[in-house]
Design a protein around this motif. Structure first.
Motif, short mmCIF file in Angstrom:
data_model
loop_
_atom_site.label_atom_id
_atom_site.label_comp_id
_atom_site.label_asym_id
_atom_site.label_seq_id
_atom_site.Cartn_x
_atom_site.Cartn_y
_atom_site.Cartn_z
N PRO A 52 0.59 -1.13 -0.10
CA PRO A 52 0.10 -0.14 -0.01
C PRO A 52 0.70 1.20 0.13
O PRO A 52 0.18 2.34 -0.26
CB PRO A 52 -0.84 -0.06 1.40
CG PRO A 52 0.17 -0.90 2.32
CD PRO A 52 0.56 -2.02 1.20
N ASN A 56 -9.19 2.03 6.00
CA ASN A 56 -8.02 2.44 4.91
C ASN A 56 -6.79 3.04 5.76
O ASN A 56 -5.92 2.59 5.47
CB ASN A 56 -8.57 3.18 3.95
CG ASN A 56 -9.41 2.26 3.21
OD1 ASN A 56 -10.16 1.24 3.18
ND2 ASN A 56 -9.91 2.97 1.84
N TYR A 93 -4.22 0.36 6.14
CA TYR A 93 -3.46 0.15 4.89
C TYR A 93 -2.59 1.49 4.76
O TYR A 93 -2.21 1.76 3.74
CB TYR A 93 -4.30 0.10 3.76
CG TYR A 93 -5.17 -1.31 3.47
CD1 TYR A 93 -4.60 -2.35 3.31
CD2 TYR A 93 -6.56 -1.46 4.10
CE1 TYR A 93 -5.11 -3.65 3.24
CE2 TYR A 93 -7.18 -2.42 4.11
CZ TYR A 93 -6.65 -3.62 3.82
OH TYR A 93 -7.13 -4.90 3.61
#
Length: 564
Positions: free
Chosen positions: A281, A497, A501
Protein backbone atom coordinates in the motif's frame (compact mmCIF):
# COMPACT_ATOMS: atom_id res chain seq x y z
CA UNK A 1 -32.68 16.21 -2.05
CA UNK A 2 -32.27 12.70 -3.39
CA UNK A 3 -32.39 12.09 -7.17
CA UNK A 4 -35.78 10.45 -6.69
CA UNK A 5 -37.12 13.46 -4.75
CA UNK A 6 -35.84 15.80 -7.48
CA UNK A 7 -37.56 13.72 -10.13
CA UNK A 8 -40.83 13.63 -8.19
CA UNK A 9 -40.82 17.41 -7.72
CA UNK A 10 -39.55 18.54 -11.13
CA UNK A 11 -40.42 15.60 -13.37
CA UNK A 12 -41.36 13.95 -15.50
CA UNK A 13 -38.27 14.13 -17.68
CA UNK A 14 -38.56 14.88 -21.37
CA UNK A 15 -37.75 11.95 -23.61
CA UNK A 16 -36.44 11.31 -27.10
CA UNK A 17 -36.72 8.09 -29.08
CA UNK A 18 -34.00 6.59 -31.26
CA UNK A 19 -33.30 3.29 -32.90
CA UNK A 20 -29.92 3.09 -31.13
CA UNK A 21 -28.55 5.08 -28.21
CA UNK A 22 -24.79 4.87 -27.67
CA UNK A 23 -23.25 5.80 -24.32
CA UNK A 24 -19.70 6.99 -24.83
CA UNK A 25 -18.08 8.92 -27.68
CA UNK A 26 -14.77 7.08 -27.81
CA UNK A 27 -13.49 4.79 -30.59
CA UNK A 28 -15.90 1.97 -29.69
CA UNK A 29 -19.03 4.11 -29.51
CA UNK A 30 -18.25 6.17 -32.59
CA UNK A 31 -17.36 3.09 -34.63
CA UNK A 32 -20.69 1.55 -33.64
CA UNK A 33 -22.52 4.67 -34.81
CA UNK A 34 -20.56 4.89 -38.06
CA UNK A 35 -21.15 1.25 -38.94
CA UNK A 36 -24.88 1.55 -38.26
CA UNK A 37 -25.15 4.51 -40.61
CA UNK A 38 -23.00 2.81 -43.23
CA UNK A 39 -25.24 -0.26 -43.23
CA UNK A 40 -28.37 1.88 -43.44
CA UNK A 41 -26.96 3.90 -46.35
CA UNK A 42 -26.03 0.73 -48.23
CA UNK A 43 -29.68 -0.32 -48.21
CA UNK A 44 -31.26 3.10 -48.62
CA UNK A 45 -32.73 3.05 -45.14
CA UNK A 46 -32.63 5.35 -42.16
CA UNK A 47 -31.56 4.33 -38.68
CA UNK A 48 -31.60 7.03 -36.00
CA UNK A 49 -28.45 7.01 -33.87
CA UNK A 50 -27.34 9.26 -31.03
CA UNK A 51 -24.05 9.29 -29.10
CA UNK A 52 -23.83 10.67 -25.57
CA UNK A 53 -20.36 11.85 -24.57
CA UNK A 54 -19.58 12.98 -21.01
CA UNK A 55 -16.58 15.07 -22.08
CA UNK A 56 -16.80 18.61 -23.37
CA UNK A 57 -16.11 17.24 -26.86
CA UNK A 58 -15.29 13.86 -28.38
CA UNK A 59 -11.66 13.15 -27.49
CA UNK A 60 -11.59 15.37 -24.41
CA UNK A 61 -11.35 12.38 -22.05
CA UNK A 62 -9.45 10.04 -24.39
CA UNK A 63 -6.02 8.90 -23.23
CA UNK A 64 -3.83 6.15 -24.64
CA UNK A 65 -0.17 5.49 -25.51
CA UNK A 66 -0.68 4.82 -28.38
CA UNK A 67 0.72 2.38 -30.89
CA UNK A 68 -2.17 1.61 -33.18
CA UNK A 69 -3.01 -1.50 -35.17
CA UNK A 70 -4.95 -0.20 -38.22
CA UNK A 71 -6.66 -3.50 -39.13
CA UNK A 72 -10.10 -2.60 -37.75
CA UNK A 73 -9.92 0.98 -39.03
CA UNK A 74 -9.22 -0.39 -42.50
CA UNK A 75 -12.38 -2.48 -42.24
CA UNK A 76 -14.41 0.53 -41.10
CA UNK A 77 -12.94 2.95 -43.66
CA UNK A 78 -10.86 1.26 -46.38
CA UNK A 79 -10.03 4.77 -47.62
CA UNK A 80 -9.02 6.15 -44.21
CA UNK A 81 -5.76 7.56 -45.58
CA UNK A 82 -7.54 9.48 -48.34
CA UNK A 83 -10.03 10.75 -45.75
CA UNK A 84 -7.18 12.31 -43.77
CA UNK A 85 -7.24 10.14 -40.67
CA UNK A 86 -4.58 11.33 -38.19
CA UNK A 87 -2.71 8.02 -38.51
CA UNK A 88 0.60 8.88 -40.12
CA UNK A 89 3.70 7.92 -38.15
CA UNK A 90 4.77 4.37 -39.01
CA UNK A 91 6.61 2.44 -36.33
CA UNK A 92 10.20 2.20 -37.59
CA UNK A 93 11.99 0.47 -34.73
CA UNK A 94 11.14 -1.56 -31.61
CA UNK A 95 13.35 -1.44 -28.51
CA UNK A 96 12.70 -3.42 -25.33
CA UNK A 97 14.85 -2.69 -22.27
CA UNK A 98 15.18 -4.48 -18.95
CA UNK A 99 16.06 -1.65 -16.57
CA UNK A 100 18.25 -2.29 -13.54
CA UNK A 101 18.51 -0.47 -10.23
CA UNK A 102 22.20 0.31 -10.74
CA UNK A 103 21.39 2.58 -13.68
CA UNK A 104 22.18 0.00 -16.31
CA UNK A 105 19.91 -1.72 -18.78
CA UNK A 106 19.85 -4.77 -21.01
CA UNK A 107 18.34 -4.55 -24.47
CA UNK A 108 16.38 -7.62 -25.55
CA UNK A 109 17.41 -8.64 -29.10
CA UNK A 110 14.58 -8.12 -31.57
CA UNK A 111 14.61 -11.75 -32.70
CA UNK A 112 13.85 -12.80 -29.12
CA UNK A 113 10.79 -10.58 -28.77
CA UNK A 114 7.46 -12.44 -29.01
CA UNK A 115 5.23 -11.25 -31.83
CA UNK A 116 2.93 -9.50 -29.36
CA UNK A 117 5.81 -7.14 -28.47
CA UNK A 118 6.59 -6.28 -32.10
CA UNK A 119 4.98 -3.33 -33.86
CA UNK A 120 5.85 -3.72 -37.52
CA UNK A 121 2.92 -2.35 -39.54
CA UNK A 122 1.54 -0.30 -36.66
CA UNK A 123 1.42 3.46 -36.17
CA UNK A 124 2.14 5.93 -33.38
CA UNK A 125 -0.89 8.16 -32.94
CA UNK A 126 -2.81 10.44 -30.64
CA UNK A 127 -5.97 8.47 -29.87
CA UNK A 128 -7.67 11.71 -28.82
CA UNK A 129 -7.04 13.13 -32.31
CA UNK A 130 -8.27 9.93 -33.96
CA UNK A 131 -11.43 10.09 -31.84
CA UNK A 132 -12.14 13.64 -32.98
CA UNK A 133 -11.71 12.52 -36.57
CA UNK A 134 -14.09 9.59 -36.05
CA UNK A 135 -16.63 12.03 -34.60
CA UNK A 136 -16.39 14.13 -37.76
CA UNK A 137 -16.99 11.05 -39.92
CA UNK A 138 -19.96 10.04 -37.77
CA UNK A 139 -21.61 13.44 -37.97
CA UNK A 140 -21.11 13.51 -41.74
CA UNK A 141 -23.12 10.29 -41.88
CA UNK A 142 -25.96 11.80 -39.83
CA UNK A 143 -25.09 10.63 -36.34
CA UNK A 144 -26.23 13.00 -33.58
CA UNK A 145 -23.51 13.59 -30.96
CA UNK A 146 -24.32 15.26 -27.64
CA UNK A 147 -21.07 16.23 -25.86
CA UNK A 148 -21.26 17.26 -22.23
CA UNK A 149 -24.19 14.94 -21.57
CA UNK A 150 -23.16 12.02 -19.35
CA UNK A 151 -25.59 9.15 -19.07
CA UNK A 152 -26.04 8.52 -15.35
CA UNK A 153 -28.96 6.09 -15.12
CA UNK A 154 -30.06 2.94 -16.95
CA UNK A 155 -33.77 2.82 -17.73
CA UNK A 156 -35.68 -0.46 -17.89
CA UNK A 157 -38.85 -1.63 -19.57
CA UNK A 158 -41.53 -3.45 -17.56
CA UNK A 159 -40.18 -6.78 -18.77
CA UNK A 160 -36.70 -6.00 -17.37
CA UNK A 161 -35.06 -5.19 -20.69
CA UNK A 162 -33.01 -2.03 -21.10
CA UNK A 163 -35.17 0.84 -22.35
CA UNK A 164 -32.43 3.44 -22.66
CA UNK A 165 -30.64 5.89 -20.38
CA UNK A 166 -31.17 9.17 -18.60
CA UNK A 167 -28.66 12.01 -18.57
CA UNK A 168 -27.60 13.66 -15.34
CA UNK A 169 -29.30 16.68 -13.83
CA UNK A 170 -27.53 20.01 -14.24
CA UNK A 171 -27.31 22.78 -11.69
CA UNK A 172 -27.39 20.78 -8.45
CA UNK A 173 -25.48 22.51 -5.64
CA UNK A 174 -23.00 20.93 -3.24
CA UNK A 175 -25.83 20.61 -0.71
CA UNK A 176 -27.80 18.47 -3.15
CA UNK A 177 -30.42 21.17 -3.71
CA UNK A 178 -31.30 22.58 -7.16
CA UNK A 179 -29.75 25.96 -7.87
CA UNK A 180 -31.00 28.80 -10.07
CA UNK A 181 -29.30 27.02 -12.99
CA UNK A 182 -31.06 23.72 -12.41
CA UNK A 183 -31.98 21.65 -15.45
CA UNK A 184 -33.60 18.24 -15.22
CA UNK A 185 -31.91 15.43 -17.12
CA UNK A 186 -33.62 13.87 -20.09
CA UNK A 187 -34.42 10.31 -21.12
CA UNK A 188 -33.25 8.72 -24.34
CA UNK A 189 -35.17 5.60 -25.32
CA UNK A 190 -33.95 3.09 -27.85
CA UNK A 191 -34.64 -0.25 -29.43
CA UNK A 192 -31.07 -1.11 -28.41
CA UNK A 193 -28.60 0.72 -26.17
CA UNK A 194 -24.85 0.35 -26.65
CA UNK A 195 -22.58 0.95 -23.66
CA UNK A 196 -19.14 2.15 -24.73
CA UNK A 197 -17.93 4.06 -21.66
CA UNK A 198 -14.38 2.70 -21.56
CA UNK A 199 -12.70 0.96 -18.65
CA UNK A 200 -14.85 0.60 -15.51
CA UNK A 201 -17.80 2.39 -17.05
CA UNK A 202 -20.27 3.66 -14.48
CA UNK A 203 -23.31 2.12 -16.16
CA UNK A 204 -21.44 -0.86 -17.56
CA UNK A 205 -20.38 -1.79 -14.04
CA UNK A 206 -24.01 -1.62 -12.90
CA UNK A 207 -25.23 -3.72 -15.80
CA UNK A 208 -22.59 -6.41 -15.25
CA UNK A 209 -23.83 -6.70 -11.67
CA UNK A 210 -27.54 -6.41 -12.49
CA UNK A 211 -27.54 -9.10 -15.17
CA UNK A 212 -24.73 -11.15 -13.54
CA UNK A 213 -22.78 -10.91 -16.78
CA UNK A 214 -19.48 -11.89 -15.13
CA UNK A 215 -20.82 -15.09 -13.58
CA UNK A 216 -18.29 -17.90 -14.10
CA UNK A 217 -15.61 -15.50 -15.38
CA UNK A 218 -12.22 -14.65 -13.94
CA UNK A 219 -12.27 -11.35 -12.01
CA UNK A 220 -11.34 -8.45 -14.23
CA UNK A 221 -7.72 -7.31 -13.96
CA UNK A 222 -6.76 -3.66 -14.21
CA UNK A 223 -3.79 -1.37 -14.54
CA UNK A 224 -3.30 2.35 -14.23
CA UNK A 225 -1.60 4.06 -17.13
CA UNK A 226 0.01 7.45 -16.50
CA UNK A 227 1.20 9.45 -19.48
CA UNK A 228 3.06 12.64 -20.28
CA UNK A 229 3.53 14.38 -23.61
CA UNK A 230 6.90 16.04 -24.18
CA UNK A 231 8.63 18.04 -26.88
CA UNK A 232 12.29 17.10 -26.99
CA UNK A 233 15.47 18.23 -28.74
CA UNK A 234 15.54 17.17 -32.41
CA UNK A 235 18.92 15.50 -31.83
CA UNK A 236 17.27 13.13 -29.36
CA UNK A 237 14.21 12.45 -31.49
CA UNK A 238 13.84 9.33 -33.65
CA UNK A 239 10.52 9.38 -35.54
CA UNK A 240 8.83 6.01 -35.30
CA UNK A 241 10.84 4.69 -32.35
CA UNK A 242 8.82 2.51 -29.97
CA UNK A 243 10.60 1.82 -26.68
CA UNK A 244 9.19 -0.37 -23.93
CA UNK A 245 10.80 -1.35 -20.66
CA UNK A 246 10.28 -3.58 -17.65
CA UNK A 247 12.14 -3.94 -14.38
CA UNK A 248 13.29 -0.99 -12.26
CA UNK A 249 11.81 0.88 -10.46
CA UNK A 250 9.20 -1.84 -9.76
CA UNK A 251 10.12 -4.93 -7.80
CA UNK A 252 9.87 -8.38 -9.34
CA UNK A 253 6.48 -9.09 -7.76
CA UNK A 254 4.77 -5.98 -9.17
CA UNK A 255 3.37 -6.03 -12.69
CA UNK A 256 4.16 -3.02 -14.81
CA UNK A 257 6.37 -1.33 -17.34
CA UNK A 258 6.88 1.73 -19.49
CA UNK A 259 6.40 3.03 -23.00
CA UNK A 260 8.04 5.80 -25.02
CA UNK A 261 6.83 6.64 -28.52
CA UNK A 262 8.48 9.18 -30.87
CA UNK A 263 6.18 10.94 -33.33
CA UNK A 264 5.09 14.31 -34.71
CA UNK A 265 7.26 17.42 -34.49
CA UNK A 266 9.84 16.17 -31.96
CA UNK A 267 7.02 14.81 -29.80
CA UNK A 268 7.46 11.98 -27.31
CA UNK A 269 4.64 10.17 -25.56
CA UNK A 270 6.02 8.59 -22.41
CA UNK A 271 4.12 6.65 -19.80
CA UNK A 272 4.09 4.01 -17.14
CA UNK A 273 1.62 1.22 -16.41
CA UNK A 274 1.26 -0.43 -13.00
CA UNK A 275 -0.97 -3.43 -12.46
CA UNK A 276 -3.62 -2.67 -9.84
CA UNK A 277 -3.05 -6.05 -8.24
CA UNK A 278 0.04 -4.66 -6.47
CA UNK A 279 0.33 -5.62 -2.81
CA UNK A 280 2.32 -2.87 -1.06
CA UNK A 281 0.00 0.00 0.00
CA UNK A 282 3.02 2.33 0.23
CA UNK A 283 3.49 2.11 -3.54
CA UNK A 284 2.53 5.15 -5.61
CA UNK A 285 2.17 4.57 -9.37
CA UNK A 286 2.62 8.29 -10.01
CA UNK A 287 5.92 8.44 -8.09
CA UNK A 288 7.13 5.22 -9.71
CA UNK A 289 6.60 6.88 -13.08
CA UNK A 290 8.51 9.99 -12.03
CA UNK A 291 11.35 7.86 -10.67
CA UNK A 292 11.47 5.78 -13.87
CA UNK A 293 12.29 8.89 -15.92
CA UNK A 294 15.54 9.36 -13.96
CA UNK A 295 17.07 6.12 -15.26
CA UNK A 296 20.06 7.11 -17.44
CA UNK A 297 18.73 5.22 -20.48
CA UNK A 298 15.47 7.19 -20.28
CA UNK A 299 16.71 10.54 -19.00
CA UNK A 300 19.05 10.82 -22.01
CA UNK A 301 16.14 11.63 -24.30
CA UNK A 302 15.25 14.70 -22.26
CA UNK A 303 18.70 16.21 -21.77
CA UNK A 304 21.49 17.90 -23.70
CA UNK A 305 25.06 16.66 -24.04
CA UNK A 306 25.88 18.07 -20.59
CA UNK A 307 23.02 16.20 -18.93
CA UNK A 308 20.79 19.24 -18.46
CA UNK A 309 17.06 18.85 -19.07
CA UNK A 310 16.23 20.74 -22.26
CA UNK A 311 12.82 19.24 -23.09
CA UNK A 312 9.38 20.60 -22.30
CA UNK A 313 6.48 18.71 -20.76
CA UNK A 314 3.23 19.84 -22.40
CA UNK A 315 0.62 17.25 -21.41
CA UNK A 316 -0.35 14.89 -18.62
CA UNK A 317 -3.10 12.38 -17.98
CA UNK A 318 -4.00 9.05 -16.40
CA UNK A 319 -6.49 6.29 -17.12
CA UNK A 320 -7.25 2.82 -15.83
CA UNK A 321 -7.20 0.00 -18.34
CA UNK A 322 -8.51 -3.54 -18.39
CA UNK A 323 -5.97 -6.35 -18.55
CA UNK A 324 -7.92 -9.56 -17.84
CA UNK A 325 -8.45 -10.38 -21.49
CA UNK A 326 -10.63 -13.16 -22.82
CA UNK A 327 -10.98 -15.03 -19.52
CA UNK A 328 -12.35 -11.94 -17.75
CA UNK A 329 -14.65 -10.92 -20.59
CA UNK A 330 -18.24 -10.79 -19.29
CA UNK A 331 -21.26 -11.79 -21.29
CA UNK A 332 -21.60 -8.80 -23.60
CA UNK A 333 -25.31 -8.96 -24.43
CA UNK A 334 -28.46 -8.61 -22.34
CA UNK A 335 -32.06 -7.73 -23.18
CA UNK A 336 -32.00 -4.40 -24.97
CA UNK A 337 -28.28 -3.69 -24.84
CA UNK A 338 -24.64 -4.60 -25.38
CA UNK A 339 -21.19 -3.79 -24.02
CA UNK A 340 -18.43 -2.85 -26.47
CA UNK A 341 -14.77 -1.87 -26.25
CA UNK A 342 -13.15 -1.46 -22.88
CA UNK A 343 -16.55 -1.24 -21.15
CA UNK A 344 -16.47 -5.01 -21.62
CA UNK A 345 -12.69 -5.43 -21.45
CA UNK A 346 -11.45 -6.36 -24.91
CA UNK A 347 -7.98 -4.84 -24.49
CA UNK A 348 -5.08 -7.16 -25.36
CA UNK A 349 -2.70 -6.64 -22.43
CA UNK A 350 0.10 -8.63 -24.06
CA UNK A 351 0.17 -6.11 -26.95
CA UNK A 352 -0.80 -3.10 -24.79
CA UNK A 353 -3.44 -2.38 -27.42
CA UNK A 354 -7.20 -1.94 -27.21
CA UNK A 355 -8.17 0.71 -29.76
CA UNK A 356 -8.36 -1.75 -32.65
CA UNK A 357 -10.52 -4.02 -30.46
CA UNK A 358 -12.79 -1.10 -29.57
CA UNK A 359 -13.37 -0.30 -33.25
CA UNK A 360 -13.88 -3.94 -34.20
CA UNK A 361 -16.35 -4.74 -31.40
CA UNK A 362 -18.29 -1.56 -32.17
CA UNK A 363 -18.63 -2.71 -35.76
CA UNK A 364 -19.73 -6.22 -34.76
CA UNK A 365 -22.33 -4.85 -32.35
CA UNK A 366 -23.59 -2.42 -35.00
CA UNK A 367 -24.08 -5.23 -37.52
CA UNK A 368 -26.10 -7.22 -35.00
CA UNK A 369 -28.23 -4.21 -34.03
CA UNK A 370 -28.86 -3.17 -37.62
CA UNK A 371 -29.97 -6.64 -38.69
CA UNK A 372 -32.31 -6.86 -35.70
CA UNK A 373 -33.86 -3.43 -36.33
CA UNK A 374 -34.58 -4.06 -40.00
CA UNK A 375 -36.11 -7.41 -39.00
CA UNK A 376 -38.53 -5.54 -36.73
CA UNK A 377 -36.97 -6.68 -33.47
CA UNK A 378 -36.23 -4.63 -30.37
CA UNK A 379 -35.19 -4.99 -26.74
CA UNK A 380 -34.01 -8.61 -27.07
CA UNK A 381 -30.51 -10.07 -26.82
CA UNK A 382 -28.30 -9.41 -29.82
CA UNK A 383 -26.72 -12.86 -29.74
CA UNK A 384 -25.33 -12.37 -33.24
CA UNK A 385 -22.78 -9.96 -31.71
CA UNK A 386 -20.91 -12.45 -29.45
CA UNK A 387 -21.29 -15.10 -32.14
CA UNK A 388 -19.59 -12.81 -34.67
CA UNK A 389 -16.86 -11.99 -32.15
CA UNK A 390 -16.07 -15.67 -31.66
CA UNK A 391 -15.71 -16.06 -35.42
CA UNK A 392 -13.46 -12.99 -35.77
CA UNK A 393 -9.73 -12.38 -35.93
CA UNK A 394 -10.06 -10.46 -32.67
CA UNK A 395 -11.17 -13.57 -30.80
CA UNK A 396 -8.20 -15.49 -32.20
CA UNK A 397 -5.87 -12.70 -31.09
CA UNK A 398 -7.24 -12.55 -27.55
CA UNK A 399 -7.38 -16.32 -27.25
CA UNK A 400 -3.65 -16.56 -27.95
CA UNK A 401 -3.01 -14.08 -25.13
CA UNK A 402 -5.53 -15.54 -22.66
CA UNK A 403 -2.96 -16.58 -20.02
CA UNK A 404 -0.86 -13.41 -20.14
CA UNK A 405 -2.19 -11.77 -16.99
CA UNK A 406 -2.16 -15.02 -15.02
CA UNK A 407 1.56 -15.58 -15.55
CA UNK A 408 2.52 -12.03 -14.61
CA UNK A 409 0.28 -12.41 -11.58
CA UNK A 410 2.98 -14.88 -10.51
CA UNK A 411 5.75 -12.29 -10.79
CA UNK A 412 7.96 -10.78 -13.48
CA UNK A 413 10.29 -13.76 -13.88
CA UNK A 414 7.49 -16.30 -14.24
CA UNK A 415 5.57 -13.96 -16.53
CA UNK A 416 8.57 -13.39 -18.78
CA UNK A 417 9.43 -17.08 -19.06
CA UNK A 418 5.90 -18.33 -19.67
CA UNK A 419 5.02 -15.54 -22.09
CA UNK A 420 8.15 -16.40 -24.04
CA UNK A 421 7.17 -20.08 -24.12
CA UNK A 422 3.54 -19.44 -25.04
CA UNK A 423 4.03 -16.65 -27.55
CA UNK A 424 7.49 -17.29 -29.00
CA UNK A 425 7.76 -21.07 -28.94
CA UNK A 426 4.09 -22.07 -29.22
CA UNK A 427 2.86 -19.11 -31.23
CA UNK A 428 -0.04 -18.61 -28.83
CA UNK A 429 -1.36 -22.13 -29.50
CA UNK A 430 -1.00 -23.44 -25.94
CA UNK A 431 -3.03 -26.44 -24.78
CA UNK A 432 -3.62 -25.07 -21.30
CA UNK A 433 -5.76 -22.31 -19.77
CA UNK A 434 -4.87 -20.70 -16.45
CA UNK A 435 -7.42 -18.94 -14.22
CA UNK A 436 -7.21 -16.21 -11.59
CA UNK A 437 -9.56 -16.01 -8.62
CA UNK A 438 -8.64 -12.91 -6.60
CA UNK A 439 -9.77 -9.39 -7.62
CA UNK A 440 -7.18 -6.63 -7.66
CA UNK A 441 -8.52 -4.72 -4.66
CA UNK A 442 -8.21 -7.80 -2.44
CA UNK A 443 -4.48 -8.14 -3.12
CA UNK A 444 -3.46 -5.17 -0.96
CA UNK A 445 -1.61 -6.15 2.23
CA UNK A 446 -1.71 -4.31 5.56
CA UNK A 447 0.86 -1.51 5.69
CA UNK A 448 2.56 -3.05 8.73
CA UNK A 449 3.49 -6.09 6.63
CA UNK A 450 5.14 -4.08 3.85
CA UNK A 451 8.30 -2.05 3.42
CA UNK A 452 7.68 1.66 3.31
CA UNK A 453 8.74 3.33 0.06
CA UNK A 454 10.39 6.74 0.27
CA UNK A 455 10.21 8.67 -2.98
CA UNK A 456 12.58 11.52 -3.95
CA UNK A 457 11.21 15.03 -4.21
CA UNK A 458 10.46 16.22 -7.76
CA UNK A 459 12.90 18.62 -9.39
CA UNK A 460 10.27 20.43 -11.49
CA UNK A 461 12.30 19.81 -14.66
CA UNK A 462 12.15 16.08 -15.35
CA UNK A 463 10.07 14.94 -12.39
CA UNK A 464 6.96 16.66 -11.07
CA UNK A 465 4.32 16.67 -8.36
CA UNK A 466 0.68 15.78 -8.86
CA UNK A 467 -0.81 19.27 -8.72
CA UNK A 468 1.43 20.73 -11.43
CA UNK A 469 0.56 17.67 -13.51
CA UNK A 470 -3.18 18.10 -13.05
CA UNK A 471 -2.83 21.71 -14.15
CA UNK A 472 -1.57 20.74 -17.60
CA UNK A 473 -4.30 18.11 -17.92
CA UNK A 474 -6.67 21.10 -18.27
CA UNK A 475 -9.03 19.73 -15.62
CA UNK A 476 -12.22 21.68 -15.06
CA UNK A 477 -15.28 20.89 -12.94
CA UNK A 478 -18.21 23.02 -11.89
CA UNK A 479 -17.25 23.91 -8.32
CA UNK A 480 -20.76 24.07 -6.86
CA UNK A 481 -21.87 20.48 -7.39
CA UNK A 482 -21.99 17.35 -5.25
CA UNK A 483 -18.77 15.34 -5.26
CA UNK A 484 -18.76 12.73 -8.00
CA UNK A 485 -16.43 10.62 -5.82
CA UNK A 486 -18.88 9.08 -3.41
CA UNK A 487 -18.42 6.95 -0.30
CA UNK A 488 -20.74 4.15 0.72
CA UNK A 489 -19.65 4.69 4.34
CA UNK A 490 -17.85 7.91 5.28
CA UNK A 491 -16.22 6.31 8.34
CA UNK A 492 -14.37 3.59 6.43
CA UNK A 493 -11.48 5.70 5.04
CA UNK A 494 -10.19 6.52 8.54
CA UNK A 495 -11.32 3.46 10.50
CA UNK A 496 -10.13 0.91 7.94
CA UNK A 497 -8.08 2.34 5.08
CA UNK A 498 -5.93 4.67 7.17
CA UNK A 499 -5.65 2.37 10.17
CA UNK A 500 -4.88 -0.83 8.26
CA UNK A 501 -3.46 0.26 4.90
CA UNK A 502 -1.95 3.68 5.77
CA UNK A 503 -4.43 5.49 3.53
CA UNK A 504 -3.53 4.08 0.10
CA UNK A 505 -5.99 6.36 -1.71
CA UNK A 506 -3.58 9.24 -1.11
CA UNK A 507 -0.98 7.33 -3.16
CA UNK A 508 -2.79 5.38 -5.86
CA UNK A 509 -4.67 8.47 -7.06
CA UNK A 510 -2.55 10.25 -9.72
CA UNK A 511 -4.33 13.59 -9.26
CA UNK A 512 -4.07 14.47 -5.53
CA UNK A 513 -7.80 13.97 -5.07
CA UNK A 514 -7.54 12.15 -1.75
CA UNK A 515 -5.64 13.40 1.26
CA UNK A 516 -5.89 12.70 4.96
CA UNK A 517 -5.93 15.86 7.06
CA UNK A 518 -6.25 16.64 10.76
CA UNK A 519 -9.39 18.07 12.34
CA UNK A 520 -9.07 20.73 15.01
CA UNK A 521 -9.34 18.07 17.69
CA UNK A 522 -6.44 16.12 16.19
CA UNK A 523 -8.55 13.38 14.64
CA UNK A 524 -8.11 12.35 11.02
CA UNK A 525 -10.49 12.78 8.13
CA UNK A 526 -10.38 12.11 4.42
CA UNK A 527 -10.54 15.23 2.28
CA UNK A 528 -11.74 14.66 -1.27
CA UNK A 529 -10.52 17.27 -3.76
CA UNK A 530 -12.95 16.22 -6.49
CA UNK A 531 -12.08 19.19 -8.72
CA UNK A 532 -8.67 17.58 -9.39
CA UNK A 533 -10.11 14.33 -10.76
CA UNK A 534 -8.88 13.19 -14.18
CA UNK A 535 -11.54 10.43 -14.36
CA UNK A 536 -9.03 7.57 -14.32
CA UNK A 537 -11.35 5.40 -12.15
CA UNK A 538 -8.40 3.96 -10.17
CA UNK A 539 -10.08 4.72 -6.85
CA UNK A 540 -13.22 2.83 -7.86
CA UNK A 541 -11.03 -0.19 -8.70
CA UNK A 542 -8.23 -0.28 -6.10
CA UNK A 543 -10.00 0.84 -2.91
CA UNK A 544 -9.44 -2.22 -0.66
CA UNK A 545 -12.89 -1.90 0.93
CA UNK A 546 -14.67 -1.06 -2.35
CA UNK A 547 -16.14 1.91 -0.52
CA UNK A 548 -15.42 4.51 -3.20
CA UNK A 549 -17.85 4.73 -6.10
CA UNK A 550 -17.03 6.95 -9.07
CA UNK A 551 -20.03 8.56 -10.77
CA UNK A 552 -20.13 11.03 -13.64
CA UNK A 553 -19.94 14.71 -12.61
CA UNK A 554 -21.98 17.47 -14.15
CA UNK A 555 -21.77 17.52 -17.94
CA UNK A 556 -18.45 18.34 -19.57
CA UNK A 557 -16.44 18.15 -16.34
CA UNK A 558 -13.02 16.53 -16.20
CA UNK A 559 -9.83 16.75 -18.21
CA UNK A 560 -9.58 18.31 -21.64
CA UNK A 561 -6.76 16.47 -23.33
CA UNK A 562 -5.26 17.98 -26.44
CA UNK A 563 -3.33 15.52 -28.59
CA UNK A 564 -2.85 13.03 -25.79
Amino acid sequence: MTPQEILEQFGPRESMDYDVVIVGGGPAGLSTAIRLKQRAAEHGQDVSVVVLEKGSEPGAHILSGATFDPQALHELFPDWEERGAPVQQHVTRDVFLMLKENGKATSVPHFMLPKCFQNHGNYIISLADLTRWLAQQAEALGVEIFPGFPATEVLFNDDGSVKGVATGNMGIGKNGEPTDHFQLGMELHAKYTVFAEGCRGQLGKQLISHFKLDEGKDPQAYGIGIKELWQIDPSRHEPGLVLHSAGWPLDADTYGGSFMYHWGENMVSIGFVVGLDYQNPWLSPFEEFQRFKTHPNIKWYFTDKDGNVNAKRIGYGARALTAGGLLSLPKTVFPGGVLVGDDAGYLNASRIKGSHAAIKTGMLAADAAYDAIVAGRHSDELTAYPDAFQASWLYDELNKARNFKYWFHKGRDMGTIMTGIEQKLLGGNMPWTMHRKTPDYAKLKPAAECARIEYPKPDGKLTFDRLSSVFIANVSHEENQPSHLTLKDSTVPVKVNLAKYAGPESRYCPAAVYEFVKNEDGSDRLQINAANCVHCKTCDIKDPTQNIVWVAPEGGGGPNYGSM
